[in-house]
Design a protein around this motif. Structure first.
Motif, PDB file in Angstrom:
ATOM      1  N   ARG A  28      91.211  42.596   5.876  1.00 50.40           N
ATOM      2  CA  ARG A  28      91.078  41.291   6.537  1.00 50.40           C
ATOM      3  C   ARG A  28      90.636  40.252   5.512  1.00 50.40           C
ATOM      4  O   ARG A  28      89.495  39.780   5.548  1.00 50.40           O
ATOM      5  CB  ARG A  28      90.036  41.366   7.662  1.00 50.40           C
TER       6      ARG A  28
ATOM      7  N   PRO B   8      93.483  45.639  19.184  1.00 53.03           N
ATOM      8  CA  PRO B   8      94.556  44.922  18.496  1.00 53.03           C
ATOM      9  C   PRO B   8      93.982  43.621  17.919  1.00 53.03           C
ATOM     10  O   PRO B   8      93.284  42.881  18.626  1.00 53.03           O
ATOM     11  CB  PRO B   8      95.573  44.640  19.600  1.00 53.03           C
ATOM     12  N   PRO B   9      94.214  43.338  16.637  1.00 51.43           N
ATOM     13  CA  PRO B   9      93.593  42.175  15.988  1.00 51.43           C
ATOM     14  C   PRO B   9      93.781  40.863  16.740  1.00 51.43           C
ATOM     15  O   PRO B   9      92.834  40.079  16.871  1.00 51.43           O
ATOM     16  CB  PRO B   9      94.259  42.130  14.615  1.00 51.43           C
ATOM     17  N   GLU B  10      94.970  40.627  17.278  1.00 46.83           N
ATOM     18  CA  GLU B  10      95.205  39.352  17.968  1.00 46.83           C
ATOM     19  C   GLU B  10      94.423  39.267  19.281  1.00 46.83           C
ATOM     20  O   GLU B  10      93.939  38.198  19.664  1.00 46.83           O
ATOM     21  CB  GLU B  10      96.701  39.106  18.198  1.00 46.83           C
ATOM     22  N   ASP B  11      94.240  40.386  19.967  1.00 54.56           N
ATOM     23  CA  ASP B  11      93.464  40.403  21.211  1.00 54.56           C
ATOM     24  C   ASP B  11      91.983  40.140  20.932  1.00 54.56           C
ATOM     25  O   ASP B  11      91.337  39.349  21.623  1.00 54.56           O
ATOM     26  CB  ASP B  11      93.608  41.744  21.936  1.00 54.56           C
TER      27      ASP B  11
ATOM     28  N   ALA C  80      90.698  38.671  18.255  1.00 57.80           N
ATOM     29  CA  ALA C  80      90.547  37.309  17.729  1.00 57.80           C
ATOM     30  C   ALA C  80      90.507  36.289  18.864  1.00 57.80           C
ATOM     31  O   ALA C  80      89.713  35.344  18.836  1.00 57.80           O
ATOM     32  CB  ALA C  80      91.683  36.992  16.756  1.00 57.80           C
ATOM     33  N   ALA C  81      91.340  36.462  19.881  1.00 56.64           N
ATOM     34  CA  ALA C  81      91.351  35.532  21.015  1.00 56.64           C
ATOM     35  C   ALA C  81      90.018  35.555  21.756  1.00 56.64           C
ATOM     36  O   ALA C  81      89.498  34.512  22.159  1.00 56.64           O
ATOM     37  CB  ALA C  81      92.499  35.863  21.964  1.00 56.64           C
TER      38      ALA C  81
ATOM     39  N   ALA D 158      86.945  33.716  19.755  1.00 58.50           N
ATOM     40  CA  ALA D 158      87.004  32.280  19.432  1.00 58.50           C
ATOM     41  C   ALA D 158      85.663  31.636  19.743  1.00 58.50           C
ATOM     42  O   ALA D 158      85.028  31.950  20.750  1.00 58.50           O
ATOM     43  CB  ALA D 158      88.131  31.618  20.232  1.00 58.50           C
TER      44      ALA D 158
END
Length: 139
Positions: A78, A124-127, A129-130, A133
């Motif tokens: 990362r 999952p990285p995108e989950d 990250a959301a 925030a």
């Protein structure tokens, strides 16, 4: 040793229940927030521990050289992200825990409230990250 995080709002936190976090924190899990590495200003020179995973990825753990509290780490998986130990924040009592990862390693007796995101292993990285925030604190 002190640090300052230049981000807008207080980041959301997640709990990691993996064995490394249990061992390194001396507790049932580790609370963490993700911040851009460029937003982190550290006064003093942290102690450094480098760990190369079997995958070849490099994890660089930083700790206070006086009390040995682990403060943050970076990982070659990362780039540009610092994983800050949430309990070291001055306002840690205001954190909102929005997710739990590696719950397959969770200790019996640790309850995760209903409605909080959870994954048996990594999220999952995108989950993640959301969910992480930053949020604004008013007042």
């Amino acid at each position: 040793m002190r640090y300052r995080v230049r981000v807008e709002g207080l980041p959301n936190a997640y709990a990691c229940h993996c064995r490394d976090c249990q061992t390194w924190s001396g507790s049932a899990f580790s609370l963490q927030v993700l911040v851009p590495e460029t937003a982190l200003e550290v006064s003093g020179e942290p102690a450094l521990f480098e760990l190369t995973a079997p995958s070849g990825r490099l994890s660089r753990q930083r700790a206070c050289p006086v009390c040995f509290t682990r403060i943050y780490n970076t990982n070659s998986a990362r780039p540009g992200i610092a994983v800050l130990r949430a309990g070291t924040l001055d306002r840690s009592d205001e954190l909102k825990i929005v997710a739990h990862i590696w719950t397959s390693r969770k200790l019996d007796g640790v309850a995760i409230p209903d409605g909080i995101a959870r994954w048996e292993q990594s999220a999952p990285p995108e989950d993640l990250a959301a969910l992480l925030a930053p949020r604004r604190i008013t007042g």
